[in-house]
Design an enzyme around this catalytic site. Structure first.
Site, PDB file in Angstrom:
ATOM      1  CG  ASN A  49      -2.109  -0.818   0.914  1.00  0.00           C
ATOM      2  OD1 ASN A  49      -3.180  -0.523   0.211  1.00  0.00           O
ATOM      3  ND2 ASN A  49      -1.966  -2.261   1.351  1.00  0.00           N
ATOM      4  CD  GLU A  50       2.870   3.633   3.519  1.00  0.00           C
ATOM      5  OE1 GLU A  50       3.061   4.745   2.970  1.00  0.00           O
ATOM      6  OE2 GLU A  50       1.991   3.865   4.669  1.00  0.00           O
ATOM      7  CB  SER A  51       6.557   1.835  -1.797  1.00  0.00           C
ATOM      8  OG  SER A  51       6.774   0.320  -1.407  1.00  0.00           O
TER       9      SER A  51
END
Length: 173
Positions: A49-51
């Site tokens: 989800n972050e990267s």
């Protein structure tokens, strides 16, 4: 031939699902998840989800790398973890980024008594915001859980991480 077709379909479905839910950097993730007593599937869901597993990712707010570590968090972690010669550019190094991200998740676990939803919300919105929300009866009726998250981005982030976490567990356990 029918059985062969079913076998090929099942293998194709597994390949598609594992492409959507990859497990890149698993050796590093396992190393630091074990060190900080985290579920590696949670770390995978956060990285996804972050990267989207891009070690060169950078956000509008300058968060960097796989786990999108903010420069201020990187500085704090570098002091606590005694990282010599720390610079913000080091946050693009997958091993260091995952180490700091797992360390920070552990800090949040300790702060929020291993409450998974609070930890994930704090990872996105900051622990200060989550603490303020818990102390506001508009957002928390018991001071222990959030009834409402005022940041739309954080509400969506929490839902996505929880869904991806469950899917990682189901696919790979």
């Amino acid at each position: 031939i029918f059985i062969l077709a079913i076998f090929v379909a099942v293998q194709s479905a597994k390949w598609i699902v594992r492409t959507i839910y990859p497990i890149h950097y698993i050796e590093i993730i396992n190393k630091y998840a074990e060190e900080y007593n985290l579920d590696p599937f949670l770390v995978l869901a956060i990285i996804k989800n972050e990267s989207k597993f891009n070690p060169e990712a950078i956000s509008r707010k300058e968060a960097r790398g796989l786990m999108q570590i903010a420069p201020i968090t990187g500085e704090w972690a570098s002091e606590k973890l005694s990282i010599d010669g720390y610079s913000h550019e080091m946050l693009y190094i997958p091993e260091l980024n995952i180490r700091i991200g797992c360390w920070y998740l552990d800090v949040l676990n300790n702060q929020f008594n291993n409450n998974l939803e609070l930890v994930i919300a704090a990872y996105n919105a900051g622990n200060g915001n989550v603490s303020r929300w818990l102390n506001n009866p508009e957002y928390s009726s018991d001071g222990q859980n959030l009834d409402y998250i005022p940041f739309g981005e954080t509400r969506i982030y929490l839902q996505r991480v929880l869904i991806d976490y469950e899917r990682y567990k189901r696919i790979y356990e």
